[in-house]
Design an enzyme around this catalytic site. Sequence first.
Site, PDB file in Angstrom:
ATOM      1  N   HIS A 167       1.698   5.510  -6.745  1.00 16.39           N
ATOM      2  CA  HIS A 167       2.297   6.898  -7.071  1.00 16.39           C
ATOM      3  C   HIS A 167       3.524   6.922  -7.020  1.00 16.39           C
ATOM      4  CE1 HIS A 167      -2.144   7.378  -5.011  1.00 16.39           C
ATOM      5  NE2 HIS A 167      -1.479   6.345  -3.976  1.00 16.39           N
ATOM      6  N   TYR A 209       4.482   4.765  -2.615  1.00 13.83           N
ATOM      7  CA  TYR A 209       5.344   5.452  -2.232  1.00 13.83           C
ATOM      8  C   TYR A 209       7.071   5.922  -2.995  1.00 13.83           C
ATOM      9  CZ  TYR A 209       1.062   8.406  -1.695  1.00 13.83           C
ATOM     10  OH  TYR A 209       0.321   9.107  -1.244  1.00 13.83           O
ATOM     11  N   GLY A 219      -2.025  10.060   2.197  1.00 15.76           N
ATOM     12  CA  GLY A 219      -3.137   8.810   2.558  1.00 15.76           C
ATOM     13  C   GLY A 219      -2.949   8.000   2.358  1.00 15.76           C
TER      14      GLY A 219
END
Length: 222
Positions: A158, A152, A146
């Site tokens: 994240h 990332y 998402g």
Amino acid sequence: MKAFLVYWHPEPQSFNHAMFVTAQATLTRLGAEVKTSDLYAMAFDPVSSRKNFRTVRDPAFLKLQTEEIYASEHQGFATDLDEEMAKLEWCDLMIWQFPLWWFGLPATMKGWVDRVFAMGRIYGGRRMYEGGAFRGKRALLSLTTGGPAQAYVKHGFHGDIHTILKPIQHGMLQFVGFDVLAPQVVYGPVRMSDAQRQAELDRFAQRLGRLDQETPLAWETY
């Protein structure tokens, strides 16, 4: 090449479905034999219970690993699981296509692993990691996120995508002996234009044509 594609997404117009179709069409065009498991279309039940088996080792107490070993020795798996295990044993390349949900596999795909990766037939004894039953076979995670790519990375919002995927790549695939290739990750396709999404599909198709040139991940390094 014998390729097995395992896919889950509830929407047939999704980008994940486009990735699944692209993989199937590309591998077929390249001359591969392809088998698939569209888990949503199959209405695959992810919940383990005695329905996993046609045999019974201990009717008084359900310990799944005990029943899996017994079923492995007596051809006792339910028909739906036996069919999935046969695809797993048949392939030399397995690709999982899915959306990353809550830092992991969607529930149905995780339940597919719970039920299909059975002790005694898929792993067990000394058949783990490099000594696993699927040594020499390759596996590839193909997924969407998402969030954007910059979320990332190490110290990103994240965290590192390789750390997020380690329980899947190492704890499931490498655990049973697969050589794991670098994941195919499409970050935030919902925010892309149609042209950008098509470019990602083209990039995936091009990679599939070069998989035999890739070196698997060394799990100690990620």
